[in-house]
Design a protein around this motif. Sequence first.
Motif, PDB file in Angstrom:
ATOM      1  N   ARG A 132       0.823  -1.218   0.000  1.00 46.51           N
ATOM      2  CA  ARG A 132       0.000   0.000   0.000  1.00 46.51           C
ATOM      3  C   ARG A 132       0.852   1.261   0.000  1.00 46.51           C
ATOM      4  NH1 ARG A 132      -3.860  -1.207   4.795  1.00 46.51           N
ATOM      5  NH2 ARG A 132      -4.211   1.028   4.668  1.00 46.51           N
ATOM      6  N   ALA A 133       2.148   1.133   0.341  1.00 50.70           N
ATOM      7  CA  ALA A 133       3.069   2.269   0.217  1.00 50.70           C
ATOM      8  C   ALA A 133       3.672   2.299  -1.185  1.00 50.70           C
ATOM      9  CB  ALA A 133       4.163   2.174   1.273  1.00 50.70           C
ATOM     10  N   ASN A 134       3.095   1.504  -2.081  1.00 53.85           N
ATOM     11  CA  ASN A 134       3.548   1.459  -3.483  1.00 53.85           C
ATOM     12  C   ASN A 134       4.978   0.964  -3.658  1.00 53.85           C
ATOM     13  OD1 ASN A 134       1.325   2.061  -5.003  1.00 53.85           O
ATOM     14  ND2 ASN A 134       1.530   4.267  -4.555  1.00 53.85           N
ATOM     15  N   HIS A 135       5.376   0.032  -2.820  1.00 49.52           N
ATOM     16  CA  HIS A 135       6.691  -0.587  -3.005  1.00 49.52           C
ATOM     17  C   HIS A 135       6.658  -1.332  -4.343  1.00 49.52           C
ATOM     18  CE1 HIS A 135      10.416  -2.047  -0.895  1.00 49.52           C
ATOM     19  NE2 HIS A 135      10.430  -2.724  -2.030  1.00 49.52           N
ATOM     20  N   PRO A 136       7.638  -1.126  -5.218  1.00 44.07           N
ATOM     21  CA  PRO A 136       7.610  -1.833  -6.509  1.00 44.07           C
ATOM     22  C   PRO A 136       7.510  -3.352  -6.288  1.00 44.07           C
ATOM     23  CG  PRO A 136       9.336  -0.156  -6.485  1.00 44.07           C
ATOM     24  CD  PRO A 136       8.802  -0.231  -5.087  1.00 44.07           C
ATOM     25  N   PRO A 137       6.482  -3.993  -6.865  1.00 45.47           N
ATOM     26  CA  PRO A 137       6.233  -5.407  -6.567  1.00 45.47           C
ATOM     27  C   PRO A 137       7.409  -6.331  -6.889  1.00 45.47           C
ATOM     28  CG  PRO A 137       4.414  -4.455  -7.828  1.00 45.47           C
ATOM     29  CD  PRO A 137       5.479  -3.411  -7.749  1.00 45.47           C
ATOM     30  N   ALA A 138       8.150  -6.027  -7.963  1.00 42.96           N
ATOM     31  CA  ALA A 138       9.260  -6.922  -8.333  1.00 42.96           C
ATOM     32  C   ALA A 138      10.378  -6.873  -7.295  1.00 42.96           C
ATOM     33  CB  ALA A 138       9.814  -6.537  -9.700  1.00 42.96           C
ATOM     34  N   GLN A 139      10.386  -5.829  -6.460  1.00 43.43           N
ATOM     35  CA  GLN A 139      11.456  -5.680  -5.454  1.00 43.43           C
ATOM     36  C   GLN A 139      10.942  -5.924  -4.040  1.00 43.43           C
ATOM     37  OE1 GLN A 139      12.268  -1.946  -7.767  1.00 43.43           O
ATOM     38  NE2 GLN A 139      14.134  -2.050  -6.572  1.00 43.43           N
ATOM     39  N   LEU A 140       9.842  -6.663  -3.959  1.00 45.75           N
ATOM     40  CA  LEU A 140       9.266  -6.976  -2.648  1.00 45.75           C
ATOM     41  C   LEU A 140       8.880  -8.452  -2.655  1.00 45.75           C
ATOM     42  CD1 LEU A 140       8.120  -5.909   0.102  1.00 45.75           C
ATOM     43  CD2 LEU A 140       5.939  -5.613  -1.100  1.00 45.75           C
ATOM     44  N   LYS A 141       9.591  -9.253  -1.880  1.00 46.43           N
ATOM     45  CA  LYS A 141       9.273 -10.685  -1.845  1.00 46.43           C
ATOM     46  C   LYS A 141       8.645 -11.008  -0.488  1.00 46.43           C
ATOM     47  CE  LYS A 141      10.912 -11.181  -5.881  1.00 46.43           C
ATOM     48  NZ  LYS A 141       9.906 -10.944  -6.920  1.00 46.43           N
ATOM     49  N   LEU A 142       7.444 -11.532  -0.548  1.00 51.01           N
ATOM     50  CA  LEU A 142       6.691 -11.824   0.677  1.00 51.01           C
ATOM     51  C   LEU A 142       7.003 -13.251   1.118  1.00 51.01           C
ATOM     52  CD1 LEU A 142       3.256 -10.236  -0.349  1.00 51.01           C
ATOM     53  CD2 LEU A 142       5.192  -9.172   0.841  1.00 51.01           C
ATOM     54  N   LEU A 143       7.983 -13.355   2.019  1.00 51.58           N
ATOM     55  CA  LEU A 143       8.456 -14.690   2.399  1.00 51.58           C
ATOM     56  C   LEU A 143       7.366 -15.502   3.097  1.00 51.58           C
ATOM     57  CD1 LEU A 143      12.020 -13.806   3.720  1.00 51.58           C
ATOM     58  CD2 LEU A 143      11.367 -14.574   1.434  1.00 51.58           C
ATOM     59  N   HIS A 144       6.505 -14.810   3.851  1.00 50.96           N
ATOM     60  CA  HIS A 144       5.478 -15.535   4.614  1.00 50.96           C
ATOM     61  C   HIS A 144       4.084 -15.338   4.025  1.00 50.96           C
ATOM     62  CE1 HIS A 144       8.442 -15.431   8.276  1.00 50.96           C
ATOM     63  NE2 HIS A 144       8.858 -16.191   7.278  1.00 50.96           N
ATOM     64  N   SER A 145       4.051 -14.961   2.722  1.00 51.96           N
ATOM     65  CA  SER A 145       2.804 -14.742   1.978  1.00 51.96           C
ATOM     66  C   SER A 145       2.003 -13.585   2.553  1.00 51.96           C
ATOM     67  CB  SER A 145       1.969 -16.018   1.905  1.00 51.96           C
ATOM     68  OG  SER A 145       2.657 -16.979   1.152  1.00 51.96           O
ATOM     69  N   SER A 146       0.670 -13.676   2.449  1.00 46.89           N
ATOM     70  CA  SER A 146      -0.148 -12.510   2.780  1.00 46.89           C
ATOM     71  C   SER A 146      -1.372 -12.909   3.591  1.00 46.89           C
ATOM     72  CB  SER A 146      -0.598 -11.855   1.470  1.00 46.89           C
ATOM     73  OG  SER A 146      -1.677 -11.000   1.696  1.00 46.89           O
ATOM     74  N   LEU A 147      -1.737 -12.006   4.497  1.00 50.03           N
ATOM     75  CA  LEU A 147      -2.971 -12.210   5.272  1.00 50.03           C
ATOM     76  C   LEU A 147      -4.191 -12.258   4.359  1.00 50.03           C
ATOM     77  CD1 LEU A 147      -2.831  -9.653   8.238  1.00 50.03           C
ATOM     78  CD2 LEU A 147      -3.248 -12.106   8.415  1.00 50.03           C
ATOM     79  N   PHE A 148      -4.041 -11.721   3.148  1.00 49.73           N
ATOM     80  CA  PHE A 148      -5.203 -11.564   2.278  1.00 49.73           C
ATOM     81  C   PHE A 148      -5.301 -12.651   1.219  1.00 49.73           C
ATOM     82  CE2 PHE A 148      -3.882  -7.556   4.135  1.00 49.73           C
ATOM     83  CZ  PHE A 148      -4.981  -7.353   4.948  1.00 49.73           C
ATOM     84  N   ASP A 149      -4.465 -13.674   1.355  1.00 51.22           N
ATOM     85  CA  ASP A 149      -4.627 -14.881   0.539  1.00 51.22           C
ATOM     86  C   ASP A 149      -5.389 -15.895   1.377  1.00 51.22           C
ATOM     87  OD1 ASP A 149      -3.058 -13.655  -1.309  1.00 51.22           O
ATOM     88  OD2 ASP A 149      -1.292 -14.928  -1.010  1.00 51.22           O
ATOM     89  N   ILE A 150      -6.266 -16.608   0.718  1.00 53.90           N
ATOM     90  CA  ILE A 150      -7.052 -17.639   1.412  1.00 53.90           C
ATOM     91  C   ILE A 150      -6.953 -18.902   0.572  1.00 53.90           C
ATOM     92  CG2 ILE A 150      -9.423 -18.294   2.016  1.00 53.90           C
ATOM     93  CD1 ILE A 150      -9.951 -15.359   2.503  1.00 53.90           C
ATOM     94  N   LYS A 151      -6.700 -20.011   1.227  1.00 55.16           N
ATOM     95  CA  LYS A 151      -6.611 -21.232   0.430  1.00 55.16           C
ATOM     96  C   LYS A 151      -7.345 -22.379   1.105  1.00 55.16           C
ATOM     97  CE  LYS A 151      -1.923 -22.351   1.974  1.00 55.16           C
ATOM     98  NZ  LYS A 151      -0.531 -22.438   1.591  1.00 55.16           N
ATOM     99  N   CYS A 152      -7.479 -23.471   0.337  1.00 58.40           N
ATOM    100  CA  CYS A 152      -8.201 -24.625   0.876  1.00 58.40           C
ATOM    101  C   CYS A 152      -7.234 -25.494   1.684  1.00 58.40           C
ATOM    102  CB  CYS A 152      -8.811 -25.424  -0.273  1.00 58.40           C
ATOM    103  SG  CYS A 152      -9.733 -26.868   0.317  1.00 58.40           S
ATOM    104  N   PHE A 153      -7.701 -26.000   2.792  1.00 57.10           N
ATOM    105  CA  PHE A 153      -6.864 -26.868   3.630  1.00 57.10           C
ATOM    106  C   PHE A 153      -6.712 -28.251   2.995  1.00 57.10           C
ATOM    107  CE2 PHE A 153      -5.941 -29.137   7.746  1.00 57.10           C
ATOM    108  CZ  PHE A 153      -4.791 -28.418   8.052  1.00 57.10           C
ATOM    109  N   SER A 154      -7.614 -28.576   2.029  1.00 51.91           N
ATOM    110  CA  SER A 154      -7.605 -29.930   1.465  1.00 51.91           C
ATOM    111  C   SER A 154      -7.205 -29.993  -0.004  1.00 51.91           C
ATOM    112  CB  SER A 154      -8.997 -30.560   1.579  1.00 51.91           C
ATOM    113  OG  SER A 154      -9.462 -30.478   2.899  1.00 51.91           O
ATOM    114  N   CYS A 155      -7.571 -28.988  -0.804  1.00 49.67           N
ATOM    115  CA  CYS A 155      -7.277 -29.054  -2.239  1.00 49.67           C
ATOM    116  C   CYS A 155      -6.435 -27.846  -2.649  1.00 49.67           C
ATOM    117  CB  CYS A 155      -8.584 -29.156  -3.042  1.00 49.67           C
ATOM    118  SG  CYS A 155      -9.415 -27.575  -3.349  1.00 49.67           S
ATOM    119  N   PRO A 156      -5.973 -27.757  -3.916  1.00 47.63           N
ATOM    120  CA  PRO A 156      -5.053 -26.661  -4.304  1.00 47.63           C
ATOM    121  C   PRO A 156      -5.716 -25.293  -4.477  1.00 47.63           C
ATOM    122  CG  PRO A 156      -4.865 -28.552  -5.801  1.00 47.63           C
ATOM    123  CD  PRO A 156      -6.082 -28.789  -4.974  1.00 47.63           C
ATOM    124  N   TYR A 157      -6.995 -25.161  -4.219  1.00 45.92           N
ATOM    125  CA  TYR A 157      -7.678 -23.874  -4.422  1.00 45.92           C
ATOM    126  C   TYR A 157      -6.994 -22.751  -3.637  1.00 45.92           C
ATOM    127  CZ  TYR A 157     -11.174 -20.185  -4.007  1.00 45.92           C
ATOM    128  OH  TYR A 157     -11.814 -18.977  -4.012  1.00 45.92           O
TER     129      TYR A 157
END
Length: 355
Positions: A132-157
């Motif tokens: 949100r501070a407009n950090h250039p995405p190619a120069q920002l690696k989210l090692l622990h992913s994001s709070l705003f990703d949601i996935k399935c505990f059982s399948c690859p969704y």
Amino acid sequence: MSSPTSIHQSPRHQQPPTRSWASTSVSDFQAVLKSSKRVLALCGAGLSASSGLETFRGAGGMWRDYEASALATPEAFEKDPGLVWLFYAYRRHKALNAKPNMGHYALAELARAKGEEGFMCLSQNIDGLSQRANHPPAQLKLLHSSLFDIKCFSCPYIEKDNFSDPVHPSLLIDEASITARLSAASTPISLSSASASKPPTIPLDELPHCPACKTGLLRPGVVWFGESLPKQTLAEVNQWIGRGLIDLCLMIGTTAQVYPAAGYVQVARMEGARIAVVNMDSRELGAAGGLRSVDFLFEGDAARVLPDILGGVVGELEGFVGEVAMVNGARTGEGEGVEEEEEMDEVQKYFAASP
Ligand code: APR
């Protein structure tokens, strides 16, 4: 069984307050930063502390009140998914209502000034504030992913950039009682008895389910203890590191105790990089170990220190940070509610437009 790429915590390295050999000279640091061709930064929760988000360890850290293994592992989710979801729903709510601080903006400007080959930021933070501070995405690696990703505990969704708050009707956050509830429910004692006798915090059928396989529970998409860092992210980080020696490694607001993230500081150091620590507490050196005379130590709030030490190098930072300060200043007083609503709209728009 954990692999070398799965998250784990090293034994505590907090050092007694001894004399540090590191330099505290801003002008010397700026000269080194200017002449450094490749700069790596490792950021942690301290970067977002002055935005109002809790750190994990140290004074006020949330792992003092909650038991990590009760909340941030796949096993914890299996035992009581409602409790784990409440913890992450609370953090989503807090992060969505927080604003990037001048430390985030200063790093984003440094990234632009140095370019893709010159600066890479590895963030352990999952709060979305650097984006949100407009950090250039190619120069920002989210090692622990994001709070705003949601996935399935059982399948690859997986669903990226879900900014709903609450994320699901069953996870409406009542700030007044949530922290006491989490703290009471996540002690080691209650964890060990949870599966045997305690009812789940929220009944399973009320929790969000996967729209793809229909049967699996949805879970936060963050990387938990014992899980591997995202493969693609690791590959991109390793490619960048492999392209040349690192001259300078910034360690910002992190205890650098959680691996593999902290290992990058050691990699940089072995390559001959100088280390520059920005931290409220000079004992929190983690993977940086003892600092040498070629290293730097800036003790204080990252939101204040970063604009100071990067300001002379990043061309337009002073004017830019002034603007941010004005925006922050304008938030107080009458009409604050309206402005906050508008800001939330901006947050949603930013993320809706991001890839
Ligand atoms: N400015 C700079 N540093 C600060 C500030 C501040 N305003 N406030 C606190 N700090 C420092 C603390 O002294 C501490 O050294 O930030 C550091 C925060 O450390 P941690 O709480 O351990 O956070 P982090 O290093 O990001 O944790 C790593 O652990 O629990 C897991 O996955 C989680 O990503 C997280 C990982």
